[in-house]
Design a protein around this motif. Structure first.
Motif, PDB file in Angstrom:
ATOM      1  N   ALA A  65     -12.929  54.721  -2.908  1.00 47.96           N
ATOM      2  CA  ALA A  65     -12.887  55.983  -3.656  1.00 47.96           C
ATOM      3  C   ALA A  65     -11.497  56.301  -4.178  1.00 47.96           C
ATOM      4  CB  ALA A  65     -13.375  57.128  -2.765  1.00 47.96           C
ATOM      5  N   HIS A  66     -10.559  55.395  -3.966  1.00 48.52           N
ATOM      6  CA  HIS A  66      -9.180  55.665  -4.345  1.00 48.52           C
ATOM      7  C   HIS A  66      -8.760  54.806  -5.535  1.00 48.52           C
ATOM      8  CE1 HIS A  66      -8.206  57.995  -0.662  1.00 48.52           C
ATOM      9  NE2 HIS A  66      -9.129  57.207  -0.113  1.00 48.52           N
ATOM     10  N   GLU A  67      -7.992  55.416  -6.413  1.00 49.49           N
ATOM     11  CA  GLU A  67      -7.293  54.683  -7.472  1.00 49.49           C
ATOM     12  C   GLU A  67      -5.830  55.099  -7.403  1.00 49.49           C
ATOM     13  OE1 GLU A  67      -7.056  54.070 -12.331  1.00 49.49           O
ATOM     14  OE2 GLU A  67      -8.738  55.185 -11.439  1.00 49.49           O
ATOM     15  N   VAL A  68      -5.025  54.221  -6.849  1.00 51.76           N
ATOM     16  CA  VAL A  68      -3.612  54.522  -6.629  1.00 51.76           C
ATOM     17  C   VAL A  68      -2.798  53.995  -7.811  1.00 51.76           C
ATOM     18  CG1 VAL A  68      -1.635  54.175  -5.110  1.00 51.76           C
ATOM     19  CG2 VAL A  68      -3.949  54.376  -4.144  1.00 51.76           C
ATOM     20  N   THR A  69      -1.941  54.845  -8.325  1.00 52.11           N
ATOM     21  CA  THR A  69      -1.011  54.450  -9.382  1.00 52.11           C
ATOM     22  C   THR A  69       0.413  54.585  -8.856  1.00 52.11           C
ATOM     23  OG1 THR A  69      -0.964  56.695 -10.293  1.00 52.11           O
ATOM     24  CG2 THR A  69      -2.571  55.175 -11.223  1.00 52.11           C
ATOM     25  N   PHE A  70       1.268  53.647  -9.241  1.00 51.78           N
ATOM     26  CA  PHE A  70       2.659  53.716  -8.811  1.00 51.78           C
ATOM     27  C   PHE A  70       3.514  52.941  -9.796  1.00 51.78           C
ATOM     28  CE2 PHE A  70       0.467  50.254  -6.714  1.00 51.78           C
ATOM     29  CZ  PHE A  70       1.319  49.170  -6.844  1.00 51.78           C
ATOM     30  N   GLY A  71       4.800  53.214  -9.763  1.00 50.89           N
ATOM     31  CA  GLY A  71       5.703  52.525 -10.680  1.00 50.89           C
ATOM     32  C   GLY A  71       7.036  53.233 -10.777  1.00 50.89           C
ATOM     33  N   GLY A  72       7.771  52.877 -11.805  1.00 48.19           N
ATOM     34  CA  GLY A  72       9.085  53.469 -12.004  1.00 48.19           C
ATOM     35  C   GLY A  72       9.689  52.981 -13.304  1.00 48.19           C
ATOM     36  N   SER A  73      10.828  53.546 -13.632  1.00 52.16           N
ATOM     37  CA  SER A  73      11.508  53.153 -14.859  1.00 52.16           C
ATOM     38  C   SER A  73      13.008  53.321 -14.696  1.00 52.16           C
ATOM     39  CB  SER A  73      11.010  53.971 -16.059  1.00 52.16           C
ATOM     40  OG  SER A  73      11.407  55.328 -15.954  1.00 52.16           O
ATOM     41  N   TRP A  74      13.731  52.614 -15.532  1.00 55.59           N
ATOM     42  CA  TRP A  74      15.190  52.691 -15.616  1.00 55.59           C
ATOM     43  C   TRP A  74      15.560  52.666 -17.084  1.00 55.59           C
ATOM     44  CZ3 TRP A  74      18.577  49.330 -17.959  1.00 55.59           C
ATOM     45  CH2 TRP A  74      19.949  49.492 -17.678  1.00 55.59           C
ATOM     46  N   ARG A  75      16.417  53.588 -17.491  1.00 53.25           N
ATOM     47  CA  ARG A  75      16.825  53.664 -18.897  1.00 53.25           C
ATOM     48  C   ARG A  75      18.315  53.980 -18.967  1.00 53.25           C
ATOM     49  NH1 ARG A  75      15.454  58.474 -23.153  1.00 53.25           N
ATOM     50  NH2 ARG A  75      16.222  57.467 -25.050  1.00 53.25           N
ATOM     51  N   LYS A  76      19.048  53.196 -19.757  1.00 56.93           N
ATOM     52  CA  LYS A  76      20.468  53.442 -19.981  1.00 56.93           C
ATOM     53  C   LYS A  76      20.699  53.638 -21.474  1.00 56.93           C
ATOM     54  CE  LYS A  76      23.753  50.236 -19.717  1.00 56.93           C
ATOM     55  NZ  LYS A  76      24.740  49.293 -19.149  1.00 56.93           N
ATOM     56  N   THR A  77      21.336  54.741 -21.800  1.00 54.12           N
ATOM     57  CA  THR A  77      21.654  55.037 -23.195  1.00 54.12           C
ATOM     58  C   THR A  77      23.157  55.253 -23.321  1.00 54.12           C
ATOM     59  OG1 THR A  77      21.209  57.392 -22.798  1.00 54.12           O
ATOM     60  CG2 THR A  77      19.418  56.067 -23.714  1.00 54.12           C
ATOM     61  N   ARG A  78      23.686  54.785 -24.428  1.00 48.15           N
ATOM     62  CA  ARG A  78      25.104  54.961 -24.700  1.00 48.15           C
ATOM     63  C   ARG A  78      25.260  55.695 -26.033  1.00 48.15           C
ATOM     64  NH1 ARG A  78      29.920  50.496 -24.020  1.00 48.15           N
ATOM     65  NH2 ARG A  78      31.513  51.547 -25.284  1.00 48.15           N
ATOM     66  N   ILE A  86      -2.743  40.625 -13.427  1.00 48.26           N
ATOM     67  CA  ILE A  86      -3.794  41.006 -12.483  1.00 48.26           C
ATOM     68  C   ILE A  86      -3.494  40.294 -11.178  1.00 48.26           C
ATOM     69  CG2 ILE A  86      -6.262  40.979 -11.970  1.00 48.26           C
ATOM     70  CD1 ILE A  86      -6.811  40.889 -14.949  1.00 48.26           C
ATOM     71  N   LEU A  87      -3.244  41.077 -10.124  1.00 49.09           N
ATOM     72  CA  LEU A  87      -2.847  40.520  -8.832  1.00 49.09           C
ATOM     73  C   LEU A  87      -3.942  40.779  -7.808  1.00 49.09           C
ATOM     74  CD1 LEU A  87       0.823  41.863  -8.800  1.00 49.09           C
ATOM     75  CD2 LEU A  87       0.013  39.651  -9.643  1.00 49.09           C
ATOM     76  N   ALA A  88      -4.357  39.759  -7.135  1.00 46.80           N
ATOM     77  CA  ALA A  88      -5.333  39.870  -6.040  1.00 46.80           C
ATOM     78  C   ALA A  88      -6.629  40.535  -6.484  1.00 46.80           C
ATOM     79  CB  ALA A  88      -4.716  40.641  -4.870  1.00 46.80           C
ATOM     80  N   GLY A  89      -6.906  40.549  -7.769  1.00 44.87           N
ATOM     81  CA  GLY A  89      -8.174  41.054  -8.264  1.00 44.87           C
ATOM     82  C   GLY A  89      -8.305  42.556  -8.315  1.00 44.87           C
ATOM     83  N   SER A  90      -7.444  43.318  -7.646  1.00 49.47           N
ATOM     84  CA  SER A  90      -7.583  44.777  -7.631  1.00 49.47           C
ATOM     85  C   SER A  90      -6.296  45.510  -7.980  1.00 49.47           C
ATOM     86  CB  SER A  90      -8.058  45.241  -6.246  1.00 49.47           C
ATOM     87  OG  SER A  90      -7.131  44.860  -5.244  1.00 49.47           O
ATOM     88  N   VAL A  91      -5.234  44.777  -8.253  1.00 46.10           N
ATOM     89  CA  VAL A  91      -3.959  45.383  -8.637  1.00 46.10           C
ATOM     90  C   VAL A  91      -3.641  44.952 -10.070  1.00 46.10           C
ATOM     91  CG1 VAL A  91      -1.503  45.577  -8.167  1.00 46.10           C
ATOM     92  CG2 VAL A  91      -3.121  45.392  -6.257  1.00 46.10           C
ATOM     93  N   PHE A  92      -3.448  45.931 -10.929  1.00 47.15           N
ATOM     94  CA  PHE A  92      -3.128  45.678 -12.326  1.00 47.15           C
ATOM     95  C   PHE A  92      -1.706  46.164 -12.590  1.00 47.15           C
ATOM     96  CE2 PHE A  92      -7.626  46.361 -11.807  1.00 47.15           C
ATOM     97  CZ  PHE A  92      -8.207  45.324 -12.525  1.00 47.15           C
ATOM     98  N   LEU A  93      -0.861  45.266 -13.048  1.00 43.33           N
ATOM     99  CA  LEU A  93       0.561  45.578 -13.226  1.00 43.33           C
ATOM    100  C   LEU A  93       0.955  45.349 -14.684  1.00 43.33           C
ATOM    101  CD1 LEU A  93       3.474  46.141 -12.115  1.00 43.33           C
ATOM    102  CD2 LEU A  93       3.643  43.677 -11.705  1.00 43.33           C
ATOM    103  N   THR A  94       1.689  46.315 -15.223  1.00 49.41           N
ATOM    104  CA  THR A  94       2.268  46.178 -16.553  1.00 49.41           C
ATOM    105  C   THR A  94       3.769  46.396 -16.438  1.00 49.41           C
ATOM    106  OG1 THR A  94       0.274  46.978 -17.668  1.00 49.41           O
ATOM    107  CG2 THR A  94       2.313  47.046 -18.915  1.00 49.41           C
TER     108      THR A  94
END
Length: 366
Positions: free
Chosen positions: A117-130, A53-61
């Motif tokens: 009135a806004h709920e902003v979601t953002f993120g990303g991912s990286w996946r490597k398969t062999r 929980i960052l700055a009380g209004s940002v939730f990061l996983t």
């Protein structure tokens, strides 16, 4: 395991190991016991996660993980015994060995930011398969198929296989951002996502055929970087409208475009060292039921190899330069109604269209 280090920091860790074993896989009236496989496949899984929980209004996983996918088919007859199929089409001796190793690494991060009135979601991912694939015919590397009149003619169809190995690697990555906006009875969702995926062949050495190394010698398929390289921008939009002040009746609609992840083995069909065999007619002159050196008669056909130059890799498959990322378009229209507390009904209509699917075809113009 998990721990609450501070009110805003919670780490987690997971380890799991599973194994599928099957003794005598493939048993049938046409597969003698020694030609069945013993299957094993230990699969370790590691996962680490932290919730912030960052700055009380940002939730990061944030999450990272590893899965050691893989399994093996080990013939009960072993790798020193040649296999054959008799005139009654029953397999004896041994059968081919197959193993695959498919490790999967991934890292993901998702965040929510709530402001007014806004709920902003953002993120990303990286996946490597062999994907490492190995297939070996045991003994002298020949799959010998007896003719219907084998008892009198001793005729055999001899499939001479080169031990096969292919190694490929795929990376899938994405970034996204979206906003949910509430204004009176109307809630609107807007989002945009970017995906990129690329697949490469790694260097793949092929061993010679055990019984006929002159016909199928060792070769090495060179590494080929980013044989497939795809990207896609995907918009998403949705709206939910409350038809009354109580919000018990909701009308909703949405549109989304979705890309497909690129599989780790997609490019293996383009390797310079493909699954290769030579088919000969042969005569079992020594009476051991398999085709040995000195018993081959005529070359009938072949695949994955140039019989005039077997030390060179052969593959006529090509990647279309106009290849695009597969995508799915989806429209959803729905209606929700609360009939009573904890009781409601919902109805929806979904329309989907798939474009630019990856498929294999034959070019008849060459």
């Amino acid at each position: 395991s998990s721990a609450q280090i501070t009110p805003g920091i919670r780490p987690e860790f997971l380890f799991f190991r599973g194994n599928k074993t099957k003794i005598g896989r493939g048993a049938s009236p046409l597969r003698a016991p020694e030609t069945t496989w013993d299957q094993t496949g230990p699969t370790p899984l590691f996962k680490g996660q932290v919730n912030l929980i960052l700055a009380g209004s940002v939730f990061l996983t944030a999450r990272t993980g590893y899965v050691g996918n893989g399994f093996t088919f080990d013939p009960q007859g072993g790798l020193d015994t040649s296999g054959y199929r008799d005139a009654g089409r029953v397999r004896h001796g041994s059968f081919y060995y197959y193993t695959t190793d498919r490790p999967d690494w991934s890292t993901l991060a998702d965040a929510n930011w709530v402001r007014g009135a806004h709920e902003v979601t953002f993120g990303g991912s990286w996946r490597k398969t062999r994907d490492d694939e190995t297939q070996i015919y045991p003994g002298n590397g020949v799959d010998s198929l007896h003719s219907a009149d084998f008892a009198t003619t001793r005729n055999i169809q001899a499939f001479i296989w080169r031990p096969f190995f292919a190694s490929s690697e795929t990376v899938n990555q994405n970034l996204y951002i979206g906003d949910t906006i509430k204004a009176g009875r109307l809630t609107t969702q807007l989002a945009l996502r970017y995906d990129r995926a690329y697949a490469s062949m790694l260097e793949s050495p092929q061993s010679p055929n055990a019984g006929f190394p002159d016909l199928l010698p060792a070769i090495t398929a060179p590494a080929q970087s980013k044989m497939i390289d795809l990207s896609l921008w995907s918009p998403r939009i949705g709206a939910t409208l409350a038809l009354d002040d109580t919000g018990r009746t909701l009308l909703r609609a949405s549109y989304g475009m979705f890309g497909s992840q690129l599989g780790s083995g997609t490019v293996q069909g383009f390797s310079a060292a493909s699954l290769a065999y030579l088919l000969y007619s042969a005569t079992d002159r020594n009476g051991n039921n398999v085709a040995d050196p000195g018993e081959l008669d005529e070359l009938v056909t072949w695949a994955g190899v140039d019989p005039e130059n077997p030390a060179s890799g052969v593959n006529f498959n090509r990647v279309d330069p106009d290849l695009k990322s597969p995508r799915t378009h989806e429209l959803v229209f729905g209606l929700d109604r609360e009939l009573a507390p904890n009781l409601g009904i919902s109805a929806a209509v979904t329309w989907r269209r798939f474009n630019d699917l990856i498929w294999s075809g034959v070019d008849l113009t060459t």
